[in-house]
Structures are given as structure tokens and as C-alpha cells.
Scaffold this motif. Structure first.
Motif, short mmCIF file in Angstrom:
data_model
loop_
_atom_site.label_atom_id
_atom_site.label_comp_id
_atom_site.label_asym_id
_atom_site.label_seq_id
_atom_site.Cartn_x
_atom_site.Cartn_y
_atom_site.Cartn_z
N TRP A 161 0.59 -1.90 0.05
CA TRP A 161 -0.07 0.00 -0.04
C TRP A 161 0.98 1.46 0.53
O TRP A 161 1.57 1.61 0.80
CB TRP A 161 -0.98 0.19 1.49
N GLY A 188 1.40 -8.91 3.98
CA GLY A 188 1.33 -7.06 4.08
C GLY A 188 1.26 -7.26 5.55
O GLY A 188 1.64 -7.30 6.45
N GLU A 192 -0.97 -2.20 5.55
CA GLU A 192 -1.84 -2.48 4.31
C GLU A 192 -3.31 -3.85 4.95
O GLU A 192 -3.92 -3.59 3.91
CB GLU A 192 -0.50 -3.28 3.74
#
Length: 315
Positions: A161, A188, A192
Motif C-alpha cells: 500500500w 502485508g 496494508e
């Protein structure tokens, strides 16, 4: 598949960019670094990306070849320059990034009709990132590549992200949800995972990722608390980080990704895979560059043996 550019890191730590006098130039971009990291561990890797038709693009393709990454699917875009990223270094945990990717980064100019879907299907592992979803035509190309992997064993979505890349960040969750329907592994950090699922608690976020459809393994990076992984069969592993004297923390996640791929391909159990991936990330965090700092198997073994990522760099 995805981001590729030039990283310019100060050769002086603890100084703002307005006062830095000299920089080192390195290959950068998360998917490119993951490919380098896996190649350093003996895996055959290739990158799908694009650069500008400029000297920086020539540099990146040369670097990929020298690192053992197949660059046949890295093509030029005449209209846009190769991206450059500057970073300031304030160890242990402050590494502000300044991205120069306007008016459009070439790696976002990957068109669906240009994809070699046969090669993408044939790969034992396919790795794509959330950044590829931030703009067209890369968005459609990324989703098409993921759909082409339907039924394949290891298709990784690195949530990756980067809100600065999105003109409308509110679009992200729906696009992540679509991408996750075609991924078997989701990776992640807590931020994220929250963007993708709305959940921030590590176990809850991992379960939310597993509930998205095809995902069979959720890997949640927790910074100083280490890494949690939860598999669809109920297998759970959580391992602490390996201590290191941090020089530049930016490449640690990419080193982790390359080692994660290596462990999955090797058929290691989840805890062993995470310990090796953590060690790889720790080694890179103790060095200035990202790509050229990626450890080989012997360096990871050394880090695990001595209990720190602060080990001498080869050469």
C-alpha cells in the motif's frame, strides 16, 4: 510483476536531503527487489515491468541481468521517464521516501494485450503487488495476470500500500478484494491489511484475508513484533524479528519476500520459512542498498547462527 525504478540513497546517514552531497544509485522497486532476492537464493526469476527509453532504463535492465533476473519482459516507454526515488536515512526507523513518478511511471504502462500469459501461467510462483492496481492500464493488466493464474498453486499478492500513488485511495479496498479472489498467498503489514480488509488485529486480519476466496496463506508483518502467518488448514506460525543494527530498513520487506518464495518452493514448514525470511530482511536492514544487499543462503544461515542480521557483507 510491477514497480521498477532507480533508488538514490544518501551516502551520509542522519542528514536531511537538503544537505546531502552524494548519493549511491541502485536498482529499486519492490517487485524487482523480490525477484533479485529470490535469484540470490538460487531461484530462476523474471520481471514484467517497463522503464523509460533513457539511460536510467538501460541501467536497470543491465542490473537485472547482472543479478540473474530475466528482463525479456521489461520494455521501454518512450513517453515517460524512468522513475527515481530518493530516501533520507534516519536510523533506526525513519526513512522518508520521495517518489518522482510523474506524469506517469512506465511500470504503470503495462498493457493487458502485451502480457505473456503463457509464461505467467507456467511460473511456479507469480508475484504481483497492490501498487499495480493504482492506475490504468496497469490495473487491468494486473487483474488479468492474476485471473490467468486461476488454479495455480502459488500466486502471491503483496498488498504494498502506497497511498501517494493513488488518485482516489477510496478505490483501493474494492480493487484489493478483486485481486485477492485470484491470489493463494497474501502478504502485508498491519497498515496494508487494514486497507485491504478493514482489520488491524493480526489474527483477525489474517482470517479476513483467508476469507477472501482463493487465499490459502496469509502473512502479516508486525514490525518489531515479528511476523504472523496463518494457513487455511489452521496451521499458524509467529516468529520474532532477528535483531540488527539498522542502516536502511527499506529493503527488508523485499528480502523477506524473496526468502518467503524460496521457502514455499522448497516445501519448508511455515515456521522455518518465516525464520529464514525474517533473517533475510534483517540482513538487508543492516546494509545501505536494497537490491545489491540481498543475502544468499549462506548469509542467512550465518545470521540465524549468530542471532543478528548485522553480519559482514560479501566482497
Amino acid at each position: 510483476m510491477g514497480r521498477l525504478g532507480v533508488d538514490l540513497y544518501p551516502l551520509t546517514s542522519g542528514v536531511g536531503l537538503d544537505r546531502v552531497e552524494s548519493f549511491g544509485r541502485f536498482l529499486g522497486g519492490s517487485p524487482a527487489n523480490v525477484a533479485v532476492a529470490a535469484a540470490r537464493l538460487g531461484r530462476r526469476t523474471a520481471l514484467v515491468s517497463r522503464t523509460g527509453a533513457d539511460p536510467f532504463g538501460t541501467f536497470l535492465r543491465r542490473e537485472l541481468a547482472e543479478f540473474g533476473v530475466d528482463a525479456r519482459w521489461v520494455t521501454e516507454v518512450g513517453a515517460y521517464p524512468t522513475p527515481v526515488t530518493f530516501c533520507a536515512l534516519f536510523p533506526p526507523d525513519d526513512f522518508p521516501l520521495y517518489f518522482y513518478r510523474r506524469p506517469q511511471a512506465p511500470d504503470l504502462e503495462i498493457h493487458p494485450h502485451e502480457l505473456d500469459l503463457d509464461a505467467i501461467r507456467a511460473a511456479r510462483v507469480f508475484w504481483a503487488t497492490g501498487t499495480g492496481l493504482c492506475a490504468e492500464p496497469s490495473r487491468t493488466a494486473t487483474l488479468e495476470a492474476l485471473r490467468a493464474r486461476s488454479g495455480q498453486e502459488t500466486t502471491v499478492l503483496d498488498l504494498d500500500w502506497r497511498p501517494v500513488f493513488w488518485t482516489d485511495p477510496a478505490q483501493a479496498r474494492a480493487l484489493y478484494a478483486e485481486a485477492l479472489r485470484h491470489a493463494t498467498v497474501a502478504v502485508g503489514n498491519l497498515d496494508e491489511c487494514e486497507v485491504a480488509t478493514g482489520e488491524r488485529d493480526p489474527d483477525t486480519a489474517a482470517r479476513a484475508l483467508l476469507a477472501t476466496g482463493a487465499v490459502r496463506l496469509a502473512v502479516v508483518k508486525q514490525g518489531p513484533r515479528g511476523v504472523l502467518a496463518l494457513a487455511a488448514d489452521g496451521t499458524r506460525a509467529e516468529v520474532p524479528p532477528l535483531p540488527v543494527e539498522v542502516v536502511n530498513g527499506l529493503g527488508a520487506g523485499d528480502a523477506f519476500g524473496g526468502a518467503l518464495v524460496h521457502g514455499l518452493l522448497a516445501g519448508w514448514d511455515l515456521e522455518r520459512t518465516l525464520r529464514h525470511a525474517n533473517a533475510a530482511g534483517s540482513v538487508v536492514a543492516g546494509r545501505l542498498p536494497c537490491s545489491s544487499a540481498m543475502p544468499d543462503a549462506a548469509e542467512i544461515a550465518e545470521a540465524l547462527a549468530v542471532g543478528t542480521g548485522t553480519i559482514p557483507e560479501k566482497g
